[in-house]
Design a protein around this motif. Structure first.
Motif, PDB file in Angstrom:
ATOM      1  N   TYR A 174      -4.000   9.470   4.930  1.00 13.95           N
ATOM      2  CA  TYR A 174      -4.484   8.108   5.180  1.00 13.95           C
ATOM      3  C   TYR A 174      -4.370   7.753   6.661  1.00 13.95           C
ATOM      4  O   TYR A 174      -5.328   7.272   7.281  1.00 13.95           O
ATOM      5  N   TYR A 175      -3.213   8.009   7.259  1.00  8.63           N
ATOM      6  CA  TYR A 175      -3.033   7.668   8.667  1.00  8.63           C
ATOM      7  C   TYR A 175      -3.886   8.550   9.581  1.00  8.63           C
ATOM      8  O   TYR A 175      -4.389   8.083  10.604  1.00  8.63           O
ATOM      9  N   ALA A 199      -2.034  -1.252   8.588  1.00  6.02           N
ATOM     10  CA  ALA A 199      -3.461  -1.080   8.292  1.00  6.02           C
ATOM     11  C   ALA A 199      -3.741  -0.546   6.888  1.00  6.02           C
ATOM     12  O   ALA A 199      -4.622  -1.068   6.209  1.00  6.02           O
ATOM     13  N   PRO A 200      -3.037   0.474   6.393  1.00  8.50           N
ATOM     14  CA  PRO A 200      -3.358   0.954   5.041  1.00  8.50           C
ATOM     15  C   PRO A 200      -3.026  -0.057   3.939  1.00  8.50           C
ATOM     16  O   PRO A 200      -3.480   0.091   2.817  1.00  8.50           O
ATOM     17  N   PHE A 201      -2.271  -1.062   4.286  1.00  5.57           N
ATOM     18  CA  PHE A 201      -1.847  -2.034   3.276  1.00  5.57           C
ATOM     19  C   PHE A 201      -2.552  -3.379   3.436  1.00  5.57           C
ATOM     20  O   PHE A 201      -2.291  -4.310   2.690  1.00  5.57           O
ATOM     21  N   ASP A 202      -3.438  -3.483   4.408  1.00  2.00           N
ATOM     22  CA  ASP A 202      -4.085  -4.753   4.719  1.00  2.00           C
ATOM     23  C   ASP A 202      -5.220  -5.032   3.746  1.00  2.00           C
ATOM     24  O   ASP A 202      -6.248  -4.368   3.769  1.00  2.00           O
ATOM     25  N   LEU A 246     -12.199   0.188   4.982  1.00  2.00           N
ATOM     26  CA  LEU A 246     -12.926   0.602   3.782  1.00  2.00           C
ATOM     27  C   LEU A 246     -13.281   2.089   3.828  1.00  2.00           C
ATOM     28  O   LEU A 246     -13.017   2.835   2.874  1.00  2.00           O
ATOM     29  N   ILE A 247     -13.851   2.526   4.931  1.00  2.00           N
ATOM     30  CA  ILE A 247     -14.259   3.928   5.055  1.00  2.00           C
ATOM     31  C   ILE A 247     -13.046   4.850   4.989  1.00  2.00           C
ATOM     32  O   ILE A 247     -13.078   5.885   4.320  1.00  2.00           O
ATOM     33  N   SER A 248     -11.969   4.477   5.662  1.00  2.00           N
ATOM     34  CA  SER A 248     -10.780   5.339   5.655  1.00  2.00           C
ATOM     35  C   SER A 248     -10.152   5.400   4.258  1.00  2.00           C
ATOM     36  O   SER A 248      -9.662   6.455   3.849  1.00  2.00           O
ATOM     37  N   ILE A 269       2.070  -0.892  -5.405  1.00  2.00           N
ATOM     38  CA  ILE A 269       3.436  -1.433  -5.312  1.00  2.00           C
ATOM     39  C   ILE A 269       3.872  -1.540  -3.852  1.00  2.00           C
ATOM     40  O   ILE A 269       4.421  -2.572  -3.430  1.00  2.00           O
ATOM     41  N   ILE A 270       3.634  -0.487  -3.065  1.00  2.00           N
ATOM     42  CA  ILE A 270       4.013  -0.517  -1.651  1.00  2.00           C
ATOM     43  C   ILE A 270       3.205  -1.578  -0.903  1.00  2.00           C
ATOM     44  O   ILE A 270       3.741  -2.314  -0.070  1.00  2.00           O
ATOM     45  N   THR A 271       1.919  -1.681  -1.208  1.00  2.00           N
ATOM     46  CA  THR A 271       1.071  -2.702  -0.572  1.00  2.00           C
ATOM     47  C   THR A 271       1.595  -4.094  -0.869  1.00  2.00           C
ATOM     48  O   THR A 271       1.689  -4.938   0.027  1.00  2.00           O
TER      49      THR A 271
END
Length: 135
Positions: A11-12, A31-34, A50-52, A85-87
């Motif tokens: 993801y990163y 960013a991955p949780f936004d 979205l794309i990532s 859950i992490i988000t």
């Protein structure tokens, strides 16, 4: 745990590539949780997120096959549940935005379909099929 680490590493990496491709400054580590970014096709931050997300899920579906061989759908759902859950923990609220759930659902389908097709192609001789003779 290994699959969750693989998921967030991919993801990163994908997020960094997308930010570079769109020539944006890197967002913070959230960013991955936004899920609060304004959903708009003209908002480059939203497009990058979205794309990532979609690319990450597809790539992870293929990578998970190499790690677990079968039952990719089970691991995909588990990693997605952990991501939710992490988000929720990172953003301090449960995501209620429909656009986020739509993107997550589409990504999950990509992961499962891509992973299951690759698993079948690579391991079709090793898959266990139920015998229905005595059914």
């Amino acid at each position: 745990i290994m699959l969750v680490v693989v998921f967030y590493a991919v993801y990163y990496i994908v997020l960094s590539i997308c930010f570079t491709a769109f020539r944006l400054e890197m967002l913070d580590g959230l960013a991955p949780f936004d899920f609060k970014t304004n959903p708009s096709w003209i908002n480059p931050n939203y497009l990058v997120l979205l794309i990532s997300l979609e690319i990450t899920y597809f790539v992870c579906g293929l990578l998970f096959v190499l790690i677990v061989e079968e039952w990719v759908w089970d691991y995909a759902i588990t990693v997605t549940a952990i991501h939710i859950i992490i988000t929720s923990a990172v953003m301090s609220e449960f995501p209620l935005m429909p656009h986020w759930w739509t993107a997550l659902g589409a990504a999950l389908i990509l992961m499962i379909c891509g992973g299951q097709i690759l698993a079948y192609c690579l391991f079709k001789n090793n898959l266990i099929y139920p015998v229905l003779d005595d059914f």
